[in-house]
Design an enzyme around this catalytic site. Sequence first.
Site, short mmCIF file in Angstrom:
data_model
loop_
_atom_site.label_atom_id
_atom_site.label_comp_id
_atom_site.label_asym_id
_atom_site.label_seq_id
_atom_site.Cartn_x
_atom_site.Cartn_y
_atom_site.Cartn_z
N ASP A 1 16.44 59.79 53.28
CA ASP A 1 16.74 58.41 52.95
C ASP A 1 15.48 57.57 53.05
O ASP A 1 14.53 57.96 53.75
CB ASP A 1 17.81 57.83 53.89
CG ASP A 1 17.22 57.42 55.22
OD1 ASP A 1 16.72 56.29 55.34
OD2 ASP A 1 17.23 58.25 56.16
N CYS B 1 11.85 60.37 31.93
CA CYS B 1 13.04 59.88 32.65
C CYS B 1 14.14 59.54 31.65
O CYS B 1 13.89 58.88 30.64
CB CYS B 1 12.67 58.67 33.49
SG CYS B 1 14.07 57.95 34.37
N GLY C 1 11.93 59.17 64.06
CA GLY C 1 10.74 58.67 64.75
C GLY C 1 9.69 58.29 63.72
O GLY C 1 9.83 58.59 62.54
N ASP D 1 20.43 55.79 70.25
CA ASP D 1 19.37 56.43 71.04
C ASP D 1 18.16 55.51 71.10
O ASP D 1 18.19 54.40 70.58
CB ASP D 1 19.02 57.81 70.47
CG ASP D 1 18.36 57.71 69.11
OD1 ASP D 1 18.36 56.61 68.50
OD2 ASP D 1 17.82 58.72 68.64
N CYS E 1 16.82 57.72 32.40
CA CYS E 1 17.65 56.62 32.90
C CYS E 1 17.82 55.56 31.81
O CYS E 1 17.06 55.50 30.85
CB CYS E 1 17.06 56.03 34.18
SG CYS E 1 15.86 54.72 33.95
N GLN F 1 14.19 63.35 68.79
CA GLN F 1 13.09 62.39 68.95
C GLN F 1 11.93 63.13 69.64
O GLN F 1 11.92 64.35 69.68
CB GLN F 1 13.56 61.20 69.80
CG GLN F 1 14.66 60.36 69.16
CD GLN F 1 14.15 59.44 68.06
OE1 GLN F 1 12.94 59.38 67.75
NE2 GLN F 1 15.07 58.70 67.44
N CYS G 1 14.70 53.46 31.05
CA CYS G 1 13.64 54.15 30.30
C CYS G 1 14.08 54.42 28.86
O CYS G 1 13.24 54.54 27.97
CB CYS G 1 13.23 55.43 31.01
SG CYS G 1 12.33 55.09 32.54
N ASP H 1 23.77 54.49 60.42
CA ASP H 1 22.87 54.66 61.56
C ASP H 1 23.35 53.68 62.62
O ASP H 1 23.86 52.61 62.29
CB ASP H 1 21.43 54.37 61.13
CG ASP H 1 20.45 54.66 62.26
OD1 ASP H 1 20.85 55.34 63.22
OD2 ASP H 1 19.30 54.19 62.18
N SER H 2 23.17 54.04 63.87
CA SER H 2 23.67 53.19 64.95
C SER H 2 22.89 51.89 65.07
O SER H 2 23.43 50.87 65.49
CB SER H 2 23.57 53.93 66.27
OG SER H 2 22.20 54.10 66.60
N GLY H 3 21.61 51.94 64.71
CA GLY H 3 20.74 50.78 64.90
C GLY H 3 19.83 50.93 66.11
O GLY H 3 19.13 49.99 66.48
N GLY H 4 19.82 52.11 66.71
CA GLY H 4 18.94 52.35 67.88
C GLY H 4 17.48 52.08 67.55
O GLY H 4 16.76 51.42 68.31
N HIS I 1 15.59 52.13 37.92
CA HIS I 1 14.80 53.32 37.54
C HIS I 1 14.37 54.09 38.79
O HIS I 1 14.49 55.31 38.85
CB HIS I 1 13.56 52.91 36.73
CG HIS I 1 12.51 53.97 36.73
ND1 HIS I 1 12.55 55.07 35.89
CD2 HIS I 1 11.42 54.15 37.54
CE1 HIS I 1 11.52 55.85 36.16
NE2 HIS I 1 10.82 55.32 37.15
ZN LIG Z 1 13.76 55.67 34.25
#
Ligand SMILES: [Zn+2]
Length: 407
Positions: free
Chosen positions: A293, A340, A242, A165, A342, A215, A345, A93-96, A371
């Site tokens: 994200d 889960c 936004g 932006d 993982c 935006q 777990c 990301d640009s950081g705008g 996790h």
């Molecule tokens: Zn897990």
Amino acid sequence: MSDFSFRVTYRSAGYARCGVLETRHGTIQTPTFMPVGTYGAVRLTSVHELREAGAQIILGNAYHLHATAGADRIHDLGGLARFCGWNGPTLTDSGGYQVSYMWNSGTHSVQGGQRIHSHKSPIRKITEDGALVKNIITGEEFLYGPEFAMEVQSKIGADIVMPFDQPTFDTDDYDAASQTLERSHRWTKRSKEHWEWLKEKGKAPEYQAFFPIIQGGRHEGLRRDSAGFSTSIAETGIAIAGESIGIDPEISEQTLRLVRNLLPLDRPLYAMGLGGGPEGFFRGVLQGVDMFDNTSPTRLGRCGLALVSPEGGSKRANRFRISLRQSQHKSSEIPIDEGCQCRVCRSHSRAYIHHLLKIGESLGARLICFHNVYFMHDLGRAIQNAIRTGNLEKLYERWMLSALLEP
Ligand SMILES: [Zn+2]
């Protein structure tokens, strides 16, 4: 010519779809969660753990990376992926958003290797040229504007880059939001033109893709204007951002609905900051979002909060999370989530992690972070599978409607 391509492989309920995103540094199956390493590290989680958790791409923030490690140093060390030891695609990301946020509120910065919280913003002023920033570490002042943000991102060398932006805040009234959006579009055009010039001159990697950002806050007309503008210059993909994207899943969905029918179906859609939990993920997928994200899996983990499925005892009302600090877990032999698979777990009980948290052992937070990151990727894989097999509605009901019956 960019190495970037996207193809939709399956379609399902609403705008939900599966896709394959190709970049120079790897293939990404969508819809997918993308972990955020603002400063080049996903908190408490190594790149090996990210790979094990199913991460396909990691994010960085160009502004923060430049203000700390420096874009030239990262470039000289082989670019962001190599610098981090990550063998795969990256996005910056640009950081705008961060620049405007720091300008509005004052926020944390890094000083002498320490992350400090400060109400004194490093942003001196924001003008049509960009943001005048005082580097907290070196004291040097520099202009962080559209052209410079693209030079920084070219040096950092991620597969996907974003324009510099100016976000529209939800508290902005129509006139203020309209003025901000006009500037945001001017900055986006400048970002793209300069990035294209850098590419022509061989100063930006030829494999990079550029995603404009929709935006407009919560103003329908502005969102639609921004969708039209972004579509007109989006050659590879589009992002939407936004405060009305990401903070509340229902408002995010309403905002996506305002623009969804205006957006091209053959390009990936990235909802910036949406993906803090299962509800936003589901609502976004149904509006055709391919890339999500959020920093929350590791932010929550560091506070002892674990993401858990409805069968594991979570509720939609508490956003599918439980606090392993609570004494109810002190003798619990079950894993964080019985469904889960993982490593955490499969090996550890809630009681053990509760104990680690209580004695202040940082391993407790690390185990929950792993996790949580695994959990969000696993949810992405489950959603992909449900789309492929025509079971998305069933999966959605399992998560959202069964949970809705809870008090
Ligand atoms: Zn897990």
